[in-house]
Scaffold this motif. Structure first.
Motif, PDB file in Angstrom:
ATOM      1  N   PRO A  11     -23.369  42.122  -3.646  1.00 15.74           N
ATOM      2  CA  PRO A  11     -22.098  42.221  -4.385  1.00 15.74           C
ATOM      3  C   PRO A  11     -22.274  42.532  -5.862  1.00 15.74           C
ATOM      4  O   PRO A  11     -21.391  43.138  -6.474  1.00 15.74           O
ATOM      5  CB  PRO A  11     -21.457  40.842  -4.177  1.00 15.74           C
ATOM      6  CG  PRO A  11     -22.604  39.927  -3.917  1.00 15.74           C
ATOM      7  CD  PRO A  11     -23.622  40.741  -3.171  1.00 15.74           C
TER       8      PRO A  11
ATOM      9  N   HIS B 105     -18.335  39.168  -7.885  1.00 17.05           N
ATOM     10  CA  HIS B 105     -19.546  38.966  -7.078  1.00 17.05           C
ATOM     11  C   HIS B 105     -19.735  37.529  -6.610  1.00 17.05           C
ATOM     12  O   HIS B 105     -20.392  37.286  -5.603  1.00 17.05           O
ATOM     13  CB  HIS B 105     -20.786  39.399  -7.873  1.00 17.05           C
ATOM     14  CG  HIS B 105     -21.229  38.423  -8.917  1.00 17.05           C
ATOM     15  ND1 HIS B 105     -20.751  38.441 -10.206  1.00 17.05           N
ATOM     16  CD2 HIS B 105     -22.106  37.389  -8.870  1.00 17.05           C
ATOM     17  CE1 HIS B 105     -21.317  37.474 -10.900  1.00 17.05           C
ATOM     18  NE2 HIS B 105     -22.134  36.817 -10.123  1.00 17.05           N
TER      19      HIS B 105
ATOM     20  N   THR C 261     -17.871  34.980  -5.202  1.00 18.88           N
ATOM     21  CA  THR C 261     -17.454  34.512  -3.875  1.00 18.88           C
ATOM     22  C   THR C 261     -18.337  35.081  -2.779  1.00 18.88           C
ATOM     23  O   THR C 261     -18.835  34.354  -1.914  1.00 18.88           O
ATOM     24  CB  THR C 261     -15.979  34.896  -3.609  1.00 18.88           C
ATOM     25  OG1 THR C 261     -15.141  34.210  -4.536  1.00 18.88           O
ATOM     26  CG2 THR C 261     -15.574  34.517  -2.196  1.00 18.88           C
ATOM     27  N   THR C 262     -18.574  36.390  -2.824  1.00 21.34           N
ATOM     28  CA  THR C 262     -19.376  37.016  -1.780  1.00 21.34           C
ATOM     29  C   THR C 262     -20.816  36.532  -1.823  1.00 21.34           C
ATOM     30  O   THR C 262     -21.411  36.224  -0.781  1.00 21.34           O
ATOM     31  CB  THR C 262     -19.331  38.548  -1.929  1.00 21.34           C
ATOM     32  OG1 THR C 262     -17.977  38.977  -1.927  1.00 21.34           O
ATOM     33  CG2 THR C 262     -20.058  39.224  -0.790  1.00 21.34           C
TER      34      THR C 262
ATOM     35  N   GLN D 103     -20.796  33.048  -0.373  1.00 24.71           N
ATOM     36  CA  GLN D 103     -20.377  32.922   1.021  1.00 24.71           C
ATOM     37  C   GLN D 103     -21.344  33.561   2.013  1.00 24.71           C
ATOM     38  O   GLN D 103     -21.408  33.134   3.175  1.00 24.71           O
ATOM     39  CB  GLN D 103     -18.974  33.500   1.207  1.00 24.71           C
ATOM     40  CG  GLN D 103     -17.850  32.649   0.620  1.00 24.71           C
ATOM     41  CD  GLN D 103     -17.630  31.345   1.363  1.00 24.71           C
ATOM     42  OE1 GLN D 103     -18.546  30.534   1.522  1.00 24.71           O
ATOM     43  NE2 GLN D 103     -16.419  31.150   1.839  1.00 24.71           N
TER      44      GLN D 103
ATOM     45  N   PHE E 167      -8.455  32.705   0.295  1.00 27.35           N
ATOM     46  CA  PHE E 167      -8.317  33.625  -0.833  1.00 27.35           C
ATOM     47  C   PHE E 167      -7.068  33.326  -1.654  1.00 27.35           C
ATOM     48  O   PHE E 167      -6.628  34.151  -2.459  1.00 27.35           O
ATOM     49  CB  PHE E 167      -8.259  35.077  -0.338  1.00 27.35           C
ATOM     50  CG  PHE E 167      -9.574  35.617   0.148  1.00 27.35           C
ATOM     51  CD1 PHE E 167     -10.650  35.769  -0.717  1.00 27.35           C
ATOM     52  CD2 PHE E 167      -9.742  35.966   1.482  1.00 27.35           C
ATOM     53  CE1 PHE E 167     -11.862  36.271  -0.268  1.00 27.35           C
ATOM     54  CE2 PHE E 167     -10.952  36.477   1.946  1.00 27.35           C
ATOM     55  CZ  PHE E 167     -12.021  36.630   1.065  1.00 27.35           C
TER      56      PHE E 167
ATOM     57  N   CYS F 121      -6.137  36.201  -4.347  1.00 25.96           N
ATOM     58  CA  CYS F 121      -7.327  36.853  -4.893  1.00 25.96           C
ATOM     59  C   CYS F 121      -7.198  38.374  -4.900  1.00 25.96           C
ATOM     60  O   CYS F 121      -7.066  39.006  -3.844  1.00 25.96           O
ATOM     61  CB  CYS F 121      -8.557  36.439  -4.087  1.00 25.96           C
ATOM     62  SG  CYS F 121     -10.071  37.234  -4.644  1.00 25.96           S
TER      63      CYS F 121
ATOM     64  N   ALA G 128      -9.809  40.222  -2.773  1.00 28.99           N
ATOM     65  CA  ALA G 128      -9.984  39.807  -1.377  1.00 28.99           C
ATOM     66  C   ALA G 128     -10.377  40.979  -0.466  1.00 28.99           C
ATOM     67  O   ALA G 128     -11.282  40.828   0.366  1.00 28.99           O
ATOM     68  CB  ALA G 128      -8.717  39.125  -0.864  1.00 28.99           C
TER      69      ALA G 128
ATOM     70  N   ALA H 187     -14.080  41.584  -1.104  1.00 26.12           N
ATOM     71  CA  ALA H 187     -14.902  40.497  -0.586  1.00 26.12           C
ATOM     72  C   ALA H 187     -14.978  40.545   0.936  1.00 26.12           C
ATOM     73  O   ALA H 187     -16.057  40.373   1.524  1.00 26.12           O
ATOM     74  CB  ALA H 187     -14.342  39.154  -1.047  1.00 26.12           C
ATOM     75  N   ARG H 188     -13.841  40.786   1.588  1.00 28.45           N
ATOM     76  CA  ARG H 188     -13.827  40.878   3.056  1.00 28.45           C
ATOM     77  C   ARG H 188     -14.765  41.986   3.539  1.00 28.45           C
ATOM     78  O   ARG H 188     -15.548  41.802   4.463  1.00 28.45           O
ATOM     79  CB  ARG H 188     -12.408  41.143   3.559  1.00 28.45           C
ATOM     80  CG  ARG H 188     -11.499  39.935   3.582  1.00 28.45           C
ATOM     81  CD  ARG H 188     -10.187  40.264   4.290  1.00 28.45           C
ATOM     82  NE  ARG H 188      -9.455  39.051   4.600  1.00 28.45           N
ATOM     83  CZ  ARG H 188      -8.427  38.584   3.889  1.00 28.45           C
ATOM     84  NH1 ARG H 188      -8.021  39.249   2.811  1.00 28.45           N
ATOM     85  NH2 ARG H 188      -7.816  37.468   4.246  1.00 28.45           N
TER      86      ARG H 188
ATOM     87  N   GLU I 171     -17.330  43.395   1.992  1.00 32.01           N
ATOM     88  CA  GLU I 171     -18.738  43.068   1.728  1.00 32.01           C
ATOM     89  C   GLU I 171     -19.256  42.015   2.702  1.00 32.01           C
ATOM     90  O   GLU I 171     -20.407  42.103   3.183  1.00 32.01           O
ATOM     91  CB  GLU I 171     -18.892  42.584   0.291  1.00 32.01           C
ATOM     92  CG  GLU I 171     -18.678  43.674  -0.744  1.00 32.01           C
ATOM     93  CD  GLU I 171     -18.656  43.139  -2.163  1.00 32.01           C
ATOM     94  OE1 GLU I 171     -18.980  43.899  -3.084  1.00 32.01           O
ATOM     95  OE2 GLU I 171     -18.311  41.949  -2.359  1.00 32.01           O
ATOM     96  N   LEU I 172     -18.441  41.019   3.006  1.00 31.91           N
ATOM     97  CA  LEU I 172     -18.855  39.979   3.948  1.00 31.91           C
ATOM     98  C   LEU I 172     -19.012  40.553   5.352  1.00 31.91           C
ATOM     99  O   LEU I 172     -19.935  40.180   6.091  1.00 31.91           O
ATOM    100  CB  LEU I 172     -17.844  38.835   3.934  1.00 31.91           C
ATOM    101  CG  LEU I 172     -17.842  37.984   2.647  1.00 31.91           C
ATOM    102  CD1 LEU I 172     -16.598  37.111   2.581  1.00 31.91           C
ATOM    103  CD2 LEU I 172     -19.100  37.129   2.562  1.00 31.91           C
TER     104      LEU I 172
END
Length: 408
Positions: free
Chosen positions: A145, A242, A244-245, A248, A345, A352, A355, A358-359, A361-362
């Motif tokens: 991230p 970066h 959160t990702t 997580q 989120f 967020c 979001a 992040a989704r 990337e996750l």
């Protein structure tokens, strides 16, 4: 009937144990709001039920702007600056959000997916070349991230060590002293101001399609935000873009390894990855359990309690995501769950902004790790995982992992 008392409870109620939820939340969800006192700021109400939390996050009678000038209840010595997007309500919040929202739309994020995939695959290639064990945090979860947000925002990746320290200070509860936090925030602001000065010095000879250049144009050409707002917005995106990702990814892997039945289900059908991301976001309590305070702008009946105008309420999304009134068997990890959406989120105006990023990337991270390292496991067992301490986010600081065979 349970009654509130004049004396607020000290929060947090207990020291967090890895990714386990706060044990007292189960009891508190059976009661009205709870008066709490956090390490910093005035006392406030803690909302733990899903419906109450959504009201606090989504009802305009609860304000972030009203926190400006107040000693808001918080876990960190640092308060959100008054020019921050986190301290604004609509329409000011909407104005700031619109300036950067186009970079985080679902369509724009999907255009970034191939690049995120390329980065993730390259990181796994490096892990395989060096051989096991690898540190999932340093070798994969952080650089993925950070690389994406650096490219999106227009920040040099080689400066990552500096802004990683500043980010930790920004999120510090006890890891840094208040003086160290203040100094790091000052250094980060100076750094971002320097990048902005560079953009201004070259923008008429070099066109750059990054978010920081867009903010400079919005400030200098259209006067759509102030200098302080531009600086605060860039800082917030750099940290939140970066953190959160990066936290997580190892949390997700850890939770799946502790639930081998769910991990086997996911490995057998990688098409479940998007659903797995949502369930893991619900299941894992990323923060300390108390969200950012909102202030009631008038008397509001909430959870059987009258919150008086001017009183702060802290919405616990970690508790809301485990509410048995909403989720069946809420303490179980179920990748096939089809119940209402989580509030991992957030919700409402301050949902967020990143979001979608992040989704994506996750999803990419889980897909690549499970596809390339199908027998990924903890190299030193659970005891070998070192956990963050003194930060407002919960996750591994170091997570040694190994695998039995090379990925393809």
């Amino acid at each position: 009937m349970w009654m509130t008392t004049a004396e607020p409870k000290s929060f947090p109620f207990s020291e967090p144990e890895r990714l386990d939820p706060e044990p007292l939340f189960e009891e508190l969800r059976q009661q009205p709001l709870t008066r709490v006192r956090l390490p910093y700021g005035e006392p406030g109400w803690l909302a733990t039920r899903y419906e109450d939390v959504k009201v606090v996050l989504g009802d305009r009678r609860f304000s972030r702007a009203a926190s400006v000038g107040r000693d808001e209840p918080r876990m960190r010595p640092l308060q959100s600056p008054p020019d921050s997007i986190l301290s604004a309500d609509p329409p000011e919040h909407s104005r700031l959000r619109r300036l950067v929202m186009k970079a985080f739309t679902q369509r724009r994020v999907e255009l970034l997916r191939p690049r995120a995939q390329e980065i993730a695959d390259g990181l796994v290639d490096g892990m395989l070349d060096r051989g096991a064990p690898a540190d999932l945090v340093e070798d994969f979860a952080l650089p993925l991230p950070i690389t994406v947000i650096c490219e999106l925002l227009g920040v040099p990746y080689e400066d990552r060590a500096d802004f990683r320290v500043w980010s930790d200070a920004f999120l510090s509860t006890t890891k840094f002293t208040p003086e160290e936090v203040g100094r790091s925030v000052e250094l980060m602001r100076e750094y971002v101001a320097g990048l902005i000065a560079q953009r201004r010095g070259t923008r008429h000879v070099q066109e750059r399609d990054d978010l920081l250049s867009g903010l400079v144009a919005a400030r200098d050409d259209d006067d759509r935000l102030s200098e302080d707002e531009m600086l605060s917005l860039a800082q917030a995106i750099l940290v939140a873009g970066h953190e959160t990702t990066a936290t997580q990814i190892p949390n997700f892997v850890y939770a799946l390894l502790r639930h081998p039945d769910q991990l086997a289900r996911l490995r057998a059908d990688l098409g479940l990855v998007p659903r797995a991301v949502e369930e893991l976001m619900r299941y894992i309590p990323l923060g300390n359990g108390a969200g950012i305070a909102r202030y009631a702008t008038e008397d509001v009946e909430l959870g059987g309690v009258t919150v008086r105008a001017g009183e702060p309420v802290l919405p616990s999304t970690a508790s809301a995501n485990r509410d048995p009134a909403v989720y069946s068997d809420p303490d179980a990890l179920d990748l096939l769950r089809e119940e209402p959406s989580h509030v991992g989120f957030g919700h409402g105006a301050h949902h967020c902004l990143g979001a979608p990023l992040a989704r994506m990337e996750l999803q990419v991270a889980l897909d690549v790790l499970l596809r390339r390292l199908p027998d990924l496991r903890l190299a030193l067992g659970e005891e070998g995982v070192e956990w963050k301490d003194g930060l407002s986010t919960r996750g591994p600081e170091r997570m040694p992992v190994s695998w039995a065979r090379a990925g393809s």
